[in-house]
Write a protein that holds these residues in place. Structure first.
Motif, short mmCIF file in Angstrom:
data_model
loop_
_atom_site.label_atom_id
_atom_site.label_comp_id
_atom_site.label_asym_id
_atom_site.label_seq_id
_atom_site.Cartn_x
_atom_site.Cartn_y
_atom_site.Cartn_z
N GLY A 226 7.01 5.02 2.84
CA GLY A 226 6.28 5.95 3.70
C GLY A 226 6.71 5.87 5.15
O GLY A 226 6.41 6.76 5.94
N THR A 227 7.43 4.82 5.52
CA THR A 227 7.81 4.63 6.93
C THR A 227 8.75 5.71 7.43
O THR A 227 8.57 6.25 8.53
CB THR A 227 8.43 3.23 7.13
N ALA B 159 -0.14 13.69 4.80
CA ALA B 159 -0.21 12.31 4.35
C ALA B 159 1.20 11.84 3.96
O ALA B 159 2.10 12.66 3.77
CB ALA B 159 -1.14 12.18 3.14
N ARG C 151 -1.37 7.56 2.17
CA ARG C 151 -1.98 7.22 3.45
C ARG C 151 -2.16 8.51 4.25
O ARG C 151 -1.18 9.17 4.61
CB ARG C 151 -1.11 6.24 4.22
N GLN C 152 -3.40 8.84 4.54
CA GLN C 152 -3.72 10.07 5.26
C GLN C 152 -3.39 9.89 6.73
O GLN C 152 -3.79 8.92 7.35
CB GLN C 152 -5.21 10.39 5.08
N VAL C 153 -2.65 10.84 7.31
CA VAL C 153 -2.27 10.79 8.71
C VAL C 153 -3.10 11.78 9.51
O VAL C 153 -3.62 11.46 10.58
CB VAL C 153 -0.76 11.07 8.87
N GLU D 240 0.82 4.85 -3.24
CA GLU D 240 -0.26 4.67 -2.27
C GLU D 240 -0.18 5.79 -1.24
O GLU D 240 0.82 5.91 -0.51
CB GLU D 240 -0.16 3.32 -1.57
N ALA E 290 3.40 8.71 1.55
CA ALA E 290 3.28 7.81 0.41
C ALA E 290 4.60 7.13 0.14
O ALA E 290 5.65 7.53 0.66
CB ALA E 290 2.83 8.59 -0.83
N ARG F 204 -3.47 4.43 12.44
CA ARG F 204 -4.61 4.63 11.55
C ARG F 204 -4.17 4.67 10.09
O ARG F 204 -4.91 4.28 9.19
CB ARG F 204 -5.35 5.92 11.90
N ALA F 205 -2.94 5.14 9.86
CA ALA F 205 -2.39 5.20 8.50
C ALA F 205 -1.72 3.88 8.10
O ALA F 205 -1.24 3.75 6.98
CB ALA F 205 -1.41 6.35 8.38
N GLY F 206 -1.66 2.92 9.03
CA GLY F 206 -1.11 1.61 8.71
C GLY F 206 0.35 1.41 9.08
O GLY F 206 1.00 0.49 8.57
N TYR F 207 0.87 2.25 9.98
CA TYR F 207 2.28 2.16 10.38
C TYR F 207 2.39 1.88 11.88
O TYR F 207 1.70 2.51 12.68
CB TYR F 207 3.03 3.45 10.06
#
Length: 141
Positions: A97-98, A11, A4-6, A2, A13, A123-126
């Motif tokens: 990705g964290t 990005a 995730r664009q930062v 997956e 993943a 915005r990237a979910g973190y």
């Protein structure tokens, strides 16, 4: 995997495997940064093997392994240098990705306020709110 664009050029993943390389190439990524140490999980590809396959596909490759949240100054500097010296866009990856987004934020913290970095991560979910003291300590704004 997956992605995730930062930012437009960066990005993160979860674990990348050899079969993901053509898709990453098709998406336009030029550089891969692996932040996962070898042997962290069964079935995880060895960094050296994945590096060789990535280079065969034309990627620049960096291995900056982070274990147990140990974001050393050397690792932050290596990540900052890799970001500055490579073709973009860049994809950094680890197990989820964290670690990759945290390392990115720490590497950018001398140039950008913590609030900007937290917003990009969110915005990237973190959620990097626990990193605020470290990010603020690095900011030279």
């Amino acid at each position: 995997m997956e992605i995730r664009q930062v930012t437009p050029f960066f990005a993160v993943a979860d674990q990348v495997v050899e079969d993901d390389l053509p898709a990453l190439q098709a998406k336009g990524f030029k550089t891969l940064i692996c932040n996962r140490p070898d042997g962290e999980a069964d079935g995880q590809p060895a960094a050296e093997m994945l590096a060789a396959k990535a280079r065969e596909h034309g990627f620049d490759w960096y291995w900056i392994p982070i274990s147990s949240g140990n974001f050393s100054q050397d690792a932050v500097l290596a990540f900052e240098q890799a970001m500055a010296a490579t073709d973009q866009p860049v994809l950094a990856f680890c197990r989820s990705g964290t670690r990759s987004i945290t390392l990115w934020a720490l590497s950018q913290a001398t140039q950008r306020p913590a609030a900007v970095l937290l917003e990009a991560a969110a915005r990237a979910g973190y959620d990097l709110s626990a990193m605020v003291p470290l990010l603020e300590a690095r900011f030279k704004g």
